[in-house]
Write an enzyme that holds these catalytic residues in place. Sequence first.
Site, short mmCIF file in Angstrom:
data_model
loop_
_atom_site.label_atom_id
_atom_site.label_comp_id
_atom_site.label_asym_id
_atom_site.label_seq_id
_atom_site.Cartn_x
_atom_site.Cartn_y
_atom_site.Cartn_z
CD GLU A 173 -2.84 -1.00 2.52
OE1 GLU A 173 -2.79 0.03 3.22
OE2 GLU A 173 -3.61 -1.94 2.77
N GLY A 174 2.15 1.17 0.22
CA GLY A 174 2.99 2.34 0.46
C GLY A 174 3.26 2.55 1.93
#
Length: 337
Positions: A309-310
Amino acid sequence: MPRFAIPVPDAAARATALERLDGLVKPVGSLGRLEELAAWLSAAHGVVPPRPLDDVRVVVFAGDHGVSAQSAYPREVTAAMVRVFLAGRSGVTVLAAQVGASVRVADIAVDWDAADVPDEVTAHKIRRGSGAIDVEDALAPGEALAAFEAGRAIAASESTADVLIPGDMGIGNTTVCAAVVASALGLPAAEVVGTGTGVSGEALERKTSVVAAALSRRAVTDPFDRLTALGSACLAATAGFLVEAAVRGIPVVLDGIFSATAALAARDIAPGAEQWWLAGHRSTEPAQAFALKALGLTPILDLGLRLGEGSGAVQAVPTLRAARAVIAEMGLLADLG
């Protein structure tokens, strides 16, 4: 294959930064990696000290994968998670809020009815899902380039950011990444396949078999052909995002296996672009280690993360800000009298 003019980080600014760091009120080199990062940021910004990292933006590239059956979660989770991102309740949105970073989600290839989401989420959609790479190509001819260009357009629209972070969402994406890394680096499936969402035992064996079948099904050398045969639209879009950021001289912090795999493809498409990227953290996925070694990147953090997701890259932002503060605010030995 398209050609790109990749700027070179400012070597003079880096040299000036290193000289200043050696003259700070501390033993030479005693702040270790913080000093390396301060010099890297100075070269990226072309000024000493580097500019504040106030505007940090995460772009999550979402898409479904035809190999999602190997995951511990059904592919419908991808679409559900896009709504969670939009509600601000995902892992990366919560963690990004802690460092003042914004999060944007781009539906590149989610297999869903998106009639109830904002138009900007689906503005760059390429297709719904992708092919199962063990039996067919992931993408149709031309779709890898179209997705790559979509990623470039997204980076261009975020070009005023101080730092960009590519995130990912897509059940089955670690299988795809393992295949792409293995193909790019000439590695066997068994060395690159990891647990992903938490599979083990027979499920992990099946995942490894899928990657091995994909590698034997189609031998490729061109990076766009590799993204077509073994990758996905969201992986190609992330590669385009990384290349365009480098073209514009925007520092990028990579996340885990997905962005590292996209970076490997982006480097092959635009050699030299890797000079504008940092590795935010070390993932538990073995393919990431191989990709980062090939790119010459050393992770900033090692927290045992595997969410994607980062989320891991976001955690590196305070470290980068600390590195900047060191070179911007510490006193000089010469001023001690």
